[in-house]
Write a protein that holds these residues in place. Sequence first.
Motif, PDB file in Angstrom:
ATOM      1  N   LEU A  23      56.946  40.356  65.711  1.00  0.00           N
ATOM      2  CA  LEU A  23      55.763  40.121  66.536  1.00  0.00           C
ATOM      3  C   LEU A  23      54.810  41.307  66.475  1.00  0.00           C
ATOM      4  CD1 LEU A  23      57.277  38.383  69.711  1.00  0.00           C
ATOM      5  CD2 LEU A  23      56.060  37.333  67.789  1.00  0.00           C
ATOM      6  N   ARG A  24      55.350  42.526  66.450  1.00  0.00           N
ATOM      7  CA  ARG A  24      54.483  43.695  66.310  1.00  0.00           C
ATOM      8  C   ARG A  24      53.773  43.689  64.960  1.00  0.00           C
ATOM      9  NH1 ARG A  24      58.737  46.252  69.317  1.00  0.00           N
ATOM     10  NH2 ARG A  24      59.842  46.798  67.389  1.00  0.00           N
ATOM     11  N   GLU A  25      54.497  43.301  63.913  1.00  0.00           N
ATOM     12  CA  GLU A  25      53.878  43.213  62.585  1.00  0.00           C
ATOM     13  C   GLU A  25      52.809  42.126  62.576  1.00  0.00           C
ATOM     14  OE1 GLU A  25      57.254  42.453  60.168  1.00  0.00           O
ATOM     15  OE2 GLU A  25      57.870  44.558  60.036  1.00  0.00           O
ATOM     16  N   ARG A  26      53.077  41.005  63.204  1.00  0.00           N
ATOM     17  CA  ARG A  26      52.106  39.911  63.293  1.00  0.00           C
ATOM     18  C   ARG A  26      50.829  40.364  63.994  1.00  0.00           C
ATOM     19  NH1 ARG A  26      53.127  35.559  67.864  1.00  0.00           N
ATOM     20  NH2 ARG A  26      52.447  37.424  69.001  1.00  0.00           N
ATOM     21  N   ASP A  27      51.000  41.096  65.093  1.00  0.00           N
ATOM     22  CA  ASP A  27      49.844  41.529  65.880  1.00  0.00           C
ATOM     23  C   ASP A  27      49.039  42.622  65.193  1.00  0.00           C
ATOM     24  OD1 ASP A  27      50.556  39.708  67.789  1.00  0.00           O
ATOM     25  OD2 ASP A  27      51.541  41.150  69.112  1.00  0.00           O
ATOM     26  N   ASN A  28      49.557  43.136  64.074  1.00  0.00           N
ATOM     27  CA  ASN A  28      48.836  44.159  63.321  1.00  0.00           C
ATOM     28  C   ASN A  28      48.244  43.599  62.033  1.00  0.00           C
ATOM     29  OD1 ASN A  28      48.006  46.929  63.089  1.00  0.00           O
ATOM     30  ND2 ASN A  28      49.567  47.218  61.510  1.00  0.00           N
ATOM     31  N   ASN A  29      48.305  42.272  61.878  1.00  0.00           N
ATOM     32  CA  ASN A  29      47.851  41.602  60.666  1.00  0.00           C
ATOM     33  C   ASN A  29      46.603  40.787  60.989  1.00  0.00           C
ATOM     34  OD1 ASN A  29      47.818  39.070  58.843  1.00  0.00           O
ATOM     35  ND2 ASN A  29      49.181  40.462  57.748  1.00  0.00           N
ATOM     36  N   THR A  30      45.498  41.097  60.306  1.00  0.00           N
ATOM     37  CA  THR A  30      44.240  40.427  60.638  1.00  0.00           C
ATOM     38  C   THR A  30      44.313  38.913  60.426  1.00  0.00           C
ATOM     39  OG1 THR A  30      43.433  40.945  58.407  1.00  0.00           O
ATOM     40  CG2 THR A  30      42.797  42.441  60.190  1.00  0.00           C
TER      41      THR A  30
END
Length: 305
Positions: free
Chosen positions: A20-27
């Motif tokens: 989820l953290r990776e998702r929230d850092n992906n435009t």
Amino acid sequence: NPSFASEEIEPLRGEILTRLRERDNNTRSVAERRFLEALFPQGHPYRRDPAGSPESIAAMSREDITGFYESAYGPAGMILAIAGDLSFDRARQAVSRVFGSWRGGPGRGAPAIPPGARPRGIVRTATPMPGKTQTDIVLGVPAVSRKAEDYYPLDFANLVLGRLGLMGRLGKNVRDEKGMAYYAYSGLSAWLWDGFWAAYAGINPANTERAVASIAEEIERIVREPITEEELEDGIRNQIGSVPLKLETNEGLASLLHDIEYYNLGADYLDKRRDILTGMTPEAVLSAARRYLDPANYVLSVAGP
């Protein structure tokens, strides 16, 4: 008979929170998520991300998980698709041996789906993500469920717009000819109860407004004039030719059988689909595009620096 052991839950919780953290850092992920939140009304199941949020995952207890399993998981309404080198009798015996004693919960049934509304004007949402070098955009409208009569002609319009060849007209216009996008394509997501059509593009932030205008330009074109005979023929060949490839593997065949049952497409689905596609006309595609696509009324989600 799952145990939902705590020593298995906690590592998995950590893995999900990391994703989820990776998702929230992906435009791209952020643009797509904000698009669905703006497209569907409050309470609509397709508005929510199935992956959850950091808050919901962190707060989820073992009791929440077991309670949901006991109420929702069971053989009632289950679809089991089997493909391989075995007879129907052998398959039935195997299913009975493995699942015969399973009782489980009653299942949850169909959710209540709040009515949606087509956007009036341009509904725009922008998510600033400082430090990023790429902007991602999603531009789209509500569309149809998989079982709708308009599914086939609208899917064909989408094929021409953003799939055929190297990402269709959108790829040719926005990426190849104007060089504004790293990628540009479209997709029709037609699910059990609802659906949407959207165009997607990853671009240099300086090209955001020009890329949006170019996408709207292609939408305006496909609702103004019929597709060409060449596009029609290429699309029919593409759609008909894709199924035999899928049927070459057990996995592909089982997946197709499952979808036929899940969407209630009928045992004659493959024959019916071929007849619909070979009978497709530019006028039918134009009519469906005009019913759902509008270059002046859409939801736009932008995420980037």
